[in-house]
Structures are given as C-alpha cells and as structure tokens.
Write a protein that holds these residues in place. Structure first.
Motif, short mmCIF file in Angstrom:
data_model
loop_
_atom_site.label_atom_id
_atom_site.label_comp_id
_atom_site.label_asym_id
_atom_site.label_seq_id
_atom_site.Cartn_x
_atom_site.Cartn_y
_atom_site.Cartn_z
N GLN A 193 0.83 -1.20 0.00
CA GLN A 193 0.00 0.00 0.00
C GLN A 193 0.87 1.25 0.00
OE1 GLN A 193 -3.56 -0.02 0.06
NE2 GLN A 193 -3.15 2.11 -0.46
N ALA A 194 1.92 1.23 0.78
CA ALA A 194 2.80 2.40 0.84
C ALA A 194 3.43 2.66 -0.52
CB ALA A 194 3.87 2.20 1.91
N ASP A 249 0.70 4.13 -2.79
CA ASP A 249 0.46 5.53 -2.43
C ASP A 249 1.62 6.42 -2.86
OD1 ASP A 249 -1.94 4.88 -1.33
OD2 ASP A 249 -1.18 4.72 0.71
N THR A 280 1.08 9.71 -5.19
CA THR A 280 1.45 11.08 -4.83
C THR A 280 2.65 11.52 -5.65
OG1 THR A 280 2.25 9.97 -2.83
CG2 THR A 280 0.70 11.77 -2.52
N ASN A 312 6.16 8.05 1.67
CA ASN A 312 5.20 7.05 2.14
C ASN A 312 5.86 5.85 2.80
OD1 ASN A 312 2.21 7.63 1.42
ND2 ASN A 312 3.42 8.50 -0.23
#
Lengths: 314, 424, 300
Positions: free
Chosen positions: C4-5, C8, C12, C263
C-alpha cells in the motif's frame, strides 16, 4: 503615554533582535553572496540551545541545565556555529539556487526536530520558564524591559561594530571579491569555498545569537516560532534596508517590522469586523508587494552598499 | 556610537517619565476597550474566522444589553497569523497602547502561552481563551507564574481524553488506532487517552502523529490500518480531519470513529459524507442543550447564516461574555479587580443569566442591585477551577444521517466518578 | 502495508512529478529556483474549482467521481495558471532580467510573489476547504492489501499522457528544439535566431499549465486549500533536483522517488518526520552527485 513608551520599548527590542539576525544574513548574502533560505533554522537552534542551557531542570526533559545566562548565549552561538559548519560543508559547493533549496529544507527539518524530539525540546508544548537575565533586580515590567532593550542594544552595537571592522578587513574584501567575480578571486589564489564557508558559519553564529536573545526576552519558545515565514520576514528586512550595508540591515528591520505590526493595527482599526479576515490577507499581500516593488524599482534598498575602500589606499 | 548614546538617553528619559503604573487606576472611560487576538490568516485561518465572528456577536450582545458600566465596548481584534511573534506584538500593543482592560485569545497554545508569559501576566491583564488546551497553562497557574490572570472556557485535554476513552469503552472497542495532530493539543490528548483506555480495558494498537496541512495523510492512515483496529480515534481540526477520515474510509478502514471536539462541525460532516459517519462519536463540554445553548445557536445562525457547531465557536462566545460580566461586577476596571470578579459570575445562589442581549441586560440590572448571578452560557454553566480551567458536564455527540446530534450527557458526578476510576 | 505504501508513493509521486517538471524548466531555461511555483499550482486548482462551481464537474463516468466536463476544467485551469505565470513574468521577473539582476535576486522576488498569490487565493476563495465533488470514493483492492481509488488511476494515466506528450513536443517540434538550445546557452541560442523572449513566455506557460494540472489532480484526490501548493513546494523542489534539472524524465523519476520516500518512511521513522524525507533524500543524492541523478555537470 507610559503605555506608548512601554510598547515602544518592547517593539524596539523585537526590532533589534531581528536586526541582529539581519546583520548575520547580511554577512552571508550582502557581503558574500551566499543565499541562505534557512535563516530560521539557525535562529531556532540558537533559541532552543539557549533554552536548554539556562532553563531550570525539568523531570520531563532530558537536558535542562539551569546554567547562567551568558553561558546560554555563548552556547547558543556555538551550537549555531556547529550546525552551520555541518550544513555548510555539505552545501557550500552547490550552485546558488541549490544552496537556497537545501537551506530551505534544513529549516523545515530543524523545525520538525523541535516539534518531534519531545524529550529534548518539549515538542509541540514548547519550552516554558526560560529565565530572563537579572530579572530579580527589577520590580517593574517596564523598567526591566528597558534594561533588556539596553542589553539587546549593546549586543547590536557590538555585532555592528565587529562586522564593520570585519568587512573592511582584508578578509572582508575577499568576500566581496568572491561575490562579485568568483573566477577572478579564485585566479588570485583565494579558496572561494573556504571563504564562503567561513562567512556562512559566522553569519549563522550571529543569527543564533539573535535566537538566544529572542528566547530569553519572551521566556518561551515553541516550534511555531520558527515557521518558514520568519525567514521571509528577515530577508525582506535586509532587501528593503539595503543588502551589503549594515546600517541598511538595521533600518530594514525597523521599517519592515514596523509595517508588519502597523498594518495589523490599521486593519483592526479601519476595517469593519466582517472584513477583518480579508483585511489580514490584504496585509500579507501588501508585504509581498512591498518586497517585489523594492526588488524591481529600488534593488539597492533604502540605503545601498557604500563603496568601501581600504584605509591603506590613497 | 551616536546610536548608543541616543539610546541611553532615550532609556533614561523613558525611565524618568515612568511613574508607578497604579497612576492609571481606570475609571470607566467610554468606550471600554477589550482586546481580541485570533488567527485570521495562516493555517488556522479557517477555524479562526468563525471564532472571531462569535466573539463579535458576543460583544454586540453585550453592547445591546447595556455594555460595561454604562459604556459601550470597543472590541479590538488583531490577527496573530498563527505566529507567536506577531501575536505577542499585537497583545503588547493592545495592552500598552490601547490599554484594553481584558483580552480574549487565542487559538494555538503556542501563541497564547507567550502572550501570557510576556504580556498579560506581567501587565496584570485578564486573558480568556476559547481554545488553547495545553496542560502547561495549568502548570503555570499552579506554580503561580500566571498570577491567576489566565482562564479558558473549554475543557482541558484531560477531561476530553477521559470522556473520549469512556466513549470507546462503552462501544466495546478493544483495539484502537490513534491518529493525532502533532501539537500540544494532540500529544496531550493522546497521553491521557492512552492512560484512560488502558484502565478501561482497551488497547492502543497503533498511533501516528501527523503534521498539519499536509497534502495527504495516506501514510499515517496506513500506519493505523496496518494494526487492524476495531476503531480509530482522530484528534484533528476539521480540514485535516476530513482529509484523513476520507482516506481512512477510502482505504477500507472500519467505520467506527471516536472524534475529538473540534470535529463537531458540519463542515467536517459535509466534507466526509454523513453516510459514513453513523458510527462516529465524540465528546464536548456543554450541557446537552437548554435555552441558553439554543438561544446562542439561534443568534449565531441568524447573524451569520452558519451553524454554531464548530471548534471554538461556543467557547469563544462564553469567553467574551465572561469578560463582559466580570467587568460589570468588578469595582473598577483594573486587572486584579476583573480577575477576582471572573470568579463571581458563577455564584451558586445567584439568579441564572443566559446568552443574548436581553439576558445580558438582566445580568447588568442584577449586578447594579448588588445581587449575585450565575452565568449559564453557550456551553452550559461555565465553572472555573482554581487554575482557571473549566470543569463540568460533558456531552457525547453523534452523527446520524449527516446531522450532528447528542447521544447522552455525562454529569459532573459521572465525570468525577470517571476520574476516580482512571486516576484511582 | 508495504504494498500500500508503494502504491500511495507512486500516486502522490505522479502529482509531485508534474510540479517538478515546471520547477525543472525554470531552473534550466529561466535560470532560477521559483519559490512561487507552489502557489501557481494552488491558483490553477482553484480556477478549476470556479469552473466546476459555475458549470459542473459533470455526471460521474463509471467509478470515477467526475464527468468529461472536468477535463474542460483542467484545461481552463492550465490556461489560467499558464497565463498568470506569463503575466507575473512580464510584471516582475522580466524587469529583473532586463536589469541583469542576480538570479538569486529572482529567487527572492519569487518569495514575494508566492506570498501575494497565496493571499490572493485566500482573499478570493476564502480560508475554507473545498472539494470538486463531495462524493467520497471507496478504494478498490487491485492487489492483495493494496487499495487505490478510481480517480487516482485516472490521474496517474493522465499524468503519464501529459508527460509523454510534452516529451514529444520537446523532441519533435521547433519550439522544443529552441528550448533545448536555450537550456544549453541562451546567448548562443539568441545568436542562432531563437526568439528568447518568446521562448521564455512559452516556458512559463508550460510550467504554469503543468502546475495547474498537478493542482487539480491534488484537489481531486485530496482537497483544495490556500496553502496546498506552498506545502508541496519542498517535495517538488526535491524531485526536480533529484532528477537533475532540465531532465524531463529525471523530474518524473524524482517525483516518484520523493513520493515513495515519503510514504515508505513512516514504516521506519515517526510520521512526524515525513515532510523532511524528500529533503534528506535530496541531500544524500546531492552529496554523491551535486548535479542530480540524471543531470550533467554544469559550469558556473
């Protein structure tokens, strides 16, 4: 009447503290051409170091030393010097605009450290009970503030006098030579990087001194004292007053802080309540415009740099 | 050197003019000036604007209700821009040049604190804040450094945190993630929340502090989600709170929320979407309602066409009203007199006075006749303890179908029992 | 968690990359670090907001929260922000240039411009948070434990489309060639008949337009607020320099690296330090390669 005097004493103290920071920046930018976009980092380091050294022991914090005021001031300057040395060695070789961004980033990082390293800095709660020098000897607030103004004025005069000597010395001439034409200075056998580093460190020490004075004057510091806008304010002071001129740096501090504070009074007096928010935004716009207008139309500032000629000439 | 000489002369001159400050024992010279410092721009601008409106409404009510000692109040509001230096300068100006008799403000503890330590406490001017929660103020009051000049009309973080932990435990949440704003408010809240949750049989499984005004909080939300919690406790202001709640929901987090009192705001509910918040609860001070709360809410709605729910709006109104009442009670408008009179607005034997101009006029009449009053304000009865903090009943609010509502109330007795349970 | 990091970080990072291309252009062609870039981004985002408020963001297409009208809004935002950038240049930077001001003076002027722009946005649109659409998107699980919102996928796709388009423009058109020539040496380019002032205007327009896109994408996936651009500035700078100024794909990769660093950092250090990550990464890279990962050494 006393109220106005009392406010003016307070106001002037703040002006002089900013003025000292401005003198430090002037050495870096005005005389050497080193762009420090992280003024607030060194200001914060000075303020926090002073707080840590002088504040009475507090069980919640690791290092409150409760040492005398002069130790705090000297410690603050030493810490700023050390920080500037580390930063400087890493960044002085960068081209000017990279240096600007790097120092801007350092300011953000220092602010984050003050915010997050709670056991050292008190974190977001800030640092209270920073002792004010000799406070016990005065019974009135005004008389004490006048004393403190005298103290800050003495520091200002000292820094001003020292800088005036420094920039007129052979060392100062090398700085200006590097600023004007680095290639030529290098060709003359001057190590431009070393000189720039020296100026950067010395300027940061002066900025650190201003931070220490700030902490002991207000008696409280918190991470929210050291937002990037402070860098902007100090830069505006220097540009408006005239970079490359120490008197200009001090004049700029007076004018810009006067405008910043005066326009707040104006907004609060003139505008009807429902437009106050807009008024506050307009106030910031005016400050921004002032800066841009100065740069465009009067780039040398109110008092620009004077031609400095060695005493030995003629 | 000439500069130095001039300065010394100036200093000497100033010292010569300086007489004992008691010469300024003020009569009620019209108009009576009251200062206000609030963040109108900067990162707290969105919150500060509404709070400023609430203060202005209170002073309008005070003026319509007869002002202070027969004089209209001139409310001088200054912007602190969220910057301590600017706030302190504005406070110094208001106190010394405008010679305000009392000051209300500000939001961030980081600005209110230096104002207290370097301006209001040394100058003996009462400062009442709507919104600064730092525990430091209590410590300064206990050590005597604030001279008793500081009051706040919102519950301390400890009260908020304990009540919030109670909410969580009442809903049966065992594993709680905490995402909190990295300010004195957030860190303080989480410290107490942790203590309370542990005592009440729950566990904090993840915690993430966030810095305000980030473009996104996905990273922090992920830290919370990774621990697989039953519920999440958000400590934030509406803007950041909405961002992270949206991200929490988007990323599939459990829709069980404990929210801090600043999120009791329609802006927040609207930004997130009411349908996701049916399991959201929070605490706030205030009695559940009652005529004085409703009167304030209606007046605010009528004047600004906006809801009075939102951080600091009701507490700011009370802060201003307390100043207005105390100044009327005070024999003169000196700082110590006003400070002592703040304690007298809550006489247990007094006649209840509420919000709005008519109630203020009633209070003024009572005070003139030398009768005691008991102020029940926009957040219910405002009872200051020895340190200038308010204690009192708490309210558990909820969100149902996109509307803010009241779940239940915790009376003062409930709260005391809770404190005993947790602190032993 | 780590998946997930990374997801993300990429999402971004793409937005940061769009901002970084503009910074990279101003470093290379306009020859100064523009601290006002973040606020141009904000201005663009709010221009799109005004369009969607007056017209509409359109009926949502499929799982996305907006309709085709939103593309018009993005276009308008790009034009407004691009024109604003040209206008600011004419009023401020051009005068400084014609006076042969030091490029560090230009940086400082951009500080002032940033303050003015940010407060103009505050004055016009107020301090409250805005959204293009109040509808909250539920993320879709695309990989085990990796969730992304449909809007983010569209944003990522659009970002790459814009980057590729822009790359082709730089490679294949006369304007692109002229710009590359200017980046090498403005004086020489001038001698060869490149209209310097026109090129400067084009560079400003492109930087402003890309910033506006970054702003609308940020507003779409998060929210709009007056400080949004300024708060992104450090990340954008870091991305531009990481990649090496003037290198288009460098800026994109820099953006992604910065997004990932931010992240992923919360897995190891307290989230409070997240904002400093791009900068620390930048310092690390500059220490090893003072001209960025993909840049070439430049003589002063």
């Amino acid at each position: 009447m006393i109220g106005i005097v009392s406010y003016l004493v307070f106001f002037l103290t703040v002006v002089l503290i900013f003025g000292i920071a401005c003198l430090g920046l002037n050495l870096q930018w005005g005389f050497t051409g080193v762009f420090n976009a992280g003024v607030v980092a060194f200001y914060a380091i000075g303020a926090y170091t002073h707080a840590i050294i002088t504040a009475p022991p507090n069980p919640l914090l690791i290092a409150n030393l409760g040492l005398p005021w002069p130790v705090g001031v000297l410690g603050a300057m030493a810490a700023a010097a050390l920080a500037a040395l580390i930063v400087g060695i890493a960044t002085v070789r960068l081209r000017g605009d990279y240096l600007a961004i790097a120092t801007f980033g350092i300011a953000v990082t220092v602010q984050l450290i003050t915010l997050n390293w709670q056991s050292l800095t008190g974190g977001s709660l800030g640092f209270t009970s920073i002792p004010r020098p000799l406070a016990g000897y005065f019974d009135g607030q005004l008389s004490y503030n006048i004393f403190f103004l005298g103290l800050v004025a003495a520091a200002t005069v000292l820094v001003y006098w020292a800088l005036e000597r420094v920039v007129r010395s052979p060392w100062g001439r090398v700085l200006r030579a590097i600023r004007e034409d680095e290639t030529a200075a290098v060709a003359l056998g001057k190590d431009a990087r070393l000189f720039r580093l020296q100026a950067f460190v010395l300027g940061s020490v002066i900025i650190g001194l201003a931070g220490a004075l700030h902490a002991s004057f207000i008696g409280f510091v918190s991470p929210f004292d050291f937002l990037p806008i402070l860098t902007f304010q100090i830069w505006t002071m220097l540009i408006v007053g005239g970079s490359g001129n120490n008197r200009g740096a001090l004049l700029g501090a007076l004018i810009v802080w006067g405008l910043w504070s005066g326009s707040g009074v104006l907004v609060s007096k003139v505008l009807p309540p429902e437009f106050q928010t807009q008024g506050a935004a307009a106030q910031s716009i005016l400050i921004g415009l002032l800066l841009v207008v100065m740069l465009v139309f009067k780039p040398r500032g109110l008092i620009g740099e004077e031609p400095v000629v060695s005493r030995h000439v003629g | 050197m000439r500069n130095l000489l001039g300065l010394t002369l100036g200093t000497a001159l100033a010292a010569a003019i300086m007489a004992p400050s008691a010469v300024y024992a003020q009569d009620a010279e019209c108009p009576v000036k009251v200062g206000g410092i609030l963040p109108l721009t900067g990162s707290m601008g969105a919150v500060g604007e509404r709070i400023a409106e609430s203060a202005q409404l209170a002073f309008e009510h005070i003026n319509e209700g007869g002002g202070i000692k027969g004089c209209p109040v001139e409310f001088l509001l200054r912007d602190d821009q969220g910057q301590p230096t600017v706030g302190v300068d504005a406070a110094k100006f208001l106190v010394e040049v405008e010679r305000v008799s009392a000051l209300t403000g500000t939001v961030s503890s980081g600005v209110s604190l230096p104002i207290l330590t370097s301006v209001t406490a040394p100058s003996e001017v009462v400062q009442i804040t709507c919104c600064s929660t730092a525990a430091t103020f209590t410590a300064l009051a206990e050590s005597g450094e604030s001279g008793g000049y500081f009051f706040r009309t919102l519950p301390t973080v400890k009260t908020q945190a304990y009540a919030s932990a109670k909410v969580a435990s009442d809903r049966g949440y065992k594993r709680i993630a905490v995402i909190y704003v990295n300010t004195d408010f957030g860190t303080g809240m989480v410290e107490y929340f942790k203590t309370a949750t542990a005592k009440l049989g729950g566990e904090i499984v993840a915690e993430a502090a966030f810095n305000e005004n980030q473009p996104s909080y996905r990273a922090e939300v992920n830290v919370g989600l990774a621990a697989n919690p039953d519920a999440v406790f958000f400590v934030a202001f509406p803007q950041d709170g909405a961002t992270m709640t949206r991200e929490w929901i988007s990323l599939g987090g459990p829709q069980n929320f404990i929210l801090n009192n600043a999120l009791r705001s329609p802006d927040y509910v609207e930004a997130v979407g009411g349908q996701y918040l049916n399991n959201a609860y929070g605490m706030d001070n205030a009695s559940a309602g009652g005529p004085t709360v409703d009167a304030f809410r209606d007046a605010f709605q009528a004047k600004y066409d906006a809801s009075a729910d939102g951080p600091g709006i009701a507490t700011q109104y009370d802060a201003a009203m307390v100043i207005g009442l105390a100044m009327n009670i005070a024999p003169d408008l000196s700082g110590p007199a006003i400070r002592d009179s703040v304690r007298m607005i809550q006489d247990p034997d007094g006649t209840v006075v509420g919000t709005g101009p008519e109630e203020f006029a009633k209070a003024v009449a009572l005070i003139k006749d030398g009768k005691p009053i008991r102020y029940v304000g926009a957040t219910g009865p405002v009872i200051f303890d020895a340190n200038g903090d308010v204690n009192g009943a708490a309210l558990i609010w909820n969100i149902k179908d996109g509307e803010l509502g009241v779940e239940n109330t915790l009376t003062i007795e409930d709260m005391n029992a809770l404190f005993t349970e947790i602190d032993g | 968690m780590i998946g997930q990091a990374i997801a993300d970080g990429i999402l971004t990072g793409a937005i940061i990359a769009l901002g970084a291309i503009g910074i990279s252009l101003s470093l290379q062609i306009l020859r100064f670090a523009n601290f006002g870039h973040g606020d141009i981004l904000t201005l663009g985002a709010y221009s799109a907001l005004t369009f969607t408020a007056v017209a509409t963001a359109g009926v949502p297409i499929g799982p996305v929260s907006f309709g085709w009208q939103f593309l018009v809004a993005i276009l308008i935002a790009a034009i407004v922000a691009g024109s604003a950038a040209i206008l600011i240049d004419a009023i401020v930077y051009n005068r400084l240039r014609s006076r042969n001001a030091h490029r560090l003076t230009m940086i400082f002027a951009s500080f002032g411009v940033a303050l003015v722009l940010r407060n103009l946005v505050l004055l016009i649109w107020g301090p409250d948070v805005h959204y293009y659409s109040r509808e909250l998107q539920i993320a879709v699980e695309i990989l085990p434990n990796v969730r992304v919102m449909p809007d983010q996928i569209v944003v990522l796709g659009l970002t790459f489309a814009v980057v590729i388009f822009f790359y082709l423009v730089l490679r294949l058109t006369r304007i692109g060639m002229a710009m590359r020539a200017m980046a090498e040496s403005p004086t020489l380019a001038g001698i060869c008949g490149v209209e310097i002032r026109k090129m400067i205007r084009i560079a400003w327009f492109i930087a402003g337009a890309l910033a506006a896109m970054a702003g609308t994408f940020l507003g779409l996936t998060v929210q709009l607020r007056p400080e949004m651009g300024f708060n992104l500035l450090l990340a954008v700078f870091a991305a531009a320099i990481l990649g090496g100024s003037g290198s288009l794909f460098g800026a994109v990769i820099g953006g992604l690296l910065v997004g990932l660093a931010e992240n992923l950092s919360v897995l190891v250090v307290p989230a409070g330090y997240k904002t400093a990550m791009p900068f620390l990464l930048l310092m690390l890279v500059l220490y090893i390669r003072p001209y960025g990962l993909f840049g070439t050494p430049e003589r002063h």
